[in-house]
Enzyme design. Sequence first.
Site, PDB file in Angstrom:
ATOM      1  N   ASP A 247      -3.114   2.550  -5.909  1.00 19.19           N
ATOM      2  CA  ASP A 247      -1.941   2.601  -5.051  1.00 19.19           C
ATOM      3  C   ASP A 247      -1.807   1.396  -4.131  1.00 19.19           C
ATOM      4  O   ASP A 247      -1.091   1.457  -3.131  1.00 19.19           O
ATOM      5  CB  ASP A 247      -1.971   3.891  -4.219  1.00 19.19           C
ATOM      6  N   GLU A 248      -2.500   0.327  -4.452  1.00 20.52           N
ATOM      7  CA  GLU A 248      -2.421  -0.879  -3.618  1.00 20.52           C
ATOM      8  C   GLU A 248      -2.388  -2.100  -4.525  1.00 20.52           C
ATOM      9  O   GLU A 248      -2.949  -2.071  -5.623  1.00 20.52           O
ATOM     10  CB  GLU A 248      -3.680  -1.038  -2.745  1.00 20.52           C
TER      11      GLU A 248
ATOM     12  N   ASP B 271       0.856  -1.193   0.000  1.00 18.98           N
ATOM     13  CA  ASP B 271       0.000   0.000   0.000  1.00 18.98           C
ATOM     14  C   ASP B 271       0.893   1.245   0.000  1.00 18.98           C
ATOM     15  O   ASP B 271       1.664   1.450   0.938  1.00 18.98           O
ATOM     16  CB  ASP B 271      -0.875  -0.038   1.268  1.00 18.98           C
TER      17      ASP B 271
END
Lengths: 86, 406
Positions: B104-105, B9
């Site tokens: 974003d993960e 993350d």
Amino acid sequence: MYKEVDKPVKVGVKFSSGEVEPVWFFWRERKHEIDEVTLYHRSFRGEAPLHHFSVTVGDDVFQLTFDGKKLSWRLDKLWVKGRRPR
Amino acid sequence: MSRTVLHIDMDSYFASVEQQANPKLRGEPIVVTGKPTIKSVVAAASKEAKEYGVESAMSTWEARKKCPGLMLVPGDPDKYEWVTNKFFEVLRSYSPRLEPFGVDEAYLDVTGKLEEFESPIELVEEIKGDLAEEFGDRITCSVGIARNKLMAKLASDMDKPDGMTWIGDEDIPEVLEEISLTDLCGIGSRTERRLNRLGIESVPELGDFPEKELKEEFGVDGARLKMMGQGKDPSRVLPASYEEEVKSVGNSLSLPEYKRTPRKAIPVLFKLAQKVGYRLRKRGLVAGTLKLIVRDGEFEVKGKQLTPGRYVDDGNLIYSIALEIKEELGFPATPTMVGIRASKLRPKDSLSRPLLPDRRKREKLLRVMDEVNEEYGKGTLYFAARSGSEDLLPSVGEFKRPGDLN
């Protein structure tokens, strides 16, 4: 805050290990020596690849862009000290 | 060999990217916004801004009340899209089993890679080093290590920013005692309320609850919820293969919270249809089959395809077909992602030219629109019917799969 400039500029680059990196640019009749490329990213305008370089020159921060179709450099924007909101 | 899954993350993602690009923003409370106006919404807050209580999705007006010295930085979606693609590229160099989860993960199944390392910790340290080398030291990530996706996701939240947490099998009972129901990915406040009504207040209580009663309340999801209560998650790390097939063109979008209703998701479908149409035309292709993909509030993905009997590259037509599929597929009450994939592709010039003047006019119109948008930038000309999705193009929080650069 960023201030849009969007002006053509002359840029000196170095090539190393298959990568290109701007080292100086002329703007406002002055040669600006680049201290650091802080981030690179690429985007597209239509089919034209645009190579964006965030760079620092002393205390100043700029973004230079190379248009891969027109083979030209532009100074996109610079960071200017903005007034903090109250 | 037992499975090892990482959940990676990126910390304060958009804000960290801006701080990496601009040293003047480092150490400062900043937020990335759509437009730097008082009516805007916070897309991401730097860790310095978070210390003042500033959070994503907060209005900038509220954020400034909490942090008077806050700096607003207009978002640059192209920059984030590039970094996201590079982020996934680095992760893929360790394992092809990469499942992006937002911009974003990502989940990464590293089971087959572990034999090259002394421990998962050493592997994660190397990944972090590669990311720092690629982007610089301001863009950091927090990583969770566990046997399954559920626990890996939970672990990545435990040590932020730039942290690493490993939940081993022996740690699971203690961890489950300490967390609340909504800490588990897939249990939102609405599901929590329904669980509370059954008398379930904690994660261990969920794990101990009779499966039959959970099924009566939640249907097939009851069994999955019980397993979540026990820290179990059999779901595999699934690469986004439907986006990567060479023989298809697809676009999907993870919906921001405020778009997660069927009514608000429809304009997004229209936008996606236009994008798929444009990408087909750019490649000189037409599609014989279209697929609609939706993900619900519990992150279950379902899809259905249709072969309309004619080849298409017109976004409006693709949209109409997607709506037709939607009627058959059904739409979840809380859609969290929608996508359209075009397949059975063939070169457009292998088809005969349309005979009807209206169709020929339409083709000319699309060609001119494409030319204008290529010359003057994406979205310069668009159909008014896209109304309702303009805030998503271009948007700071747009979800794009890796490789979806055009």
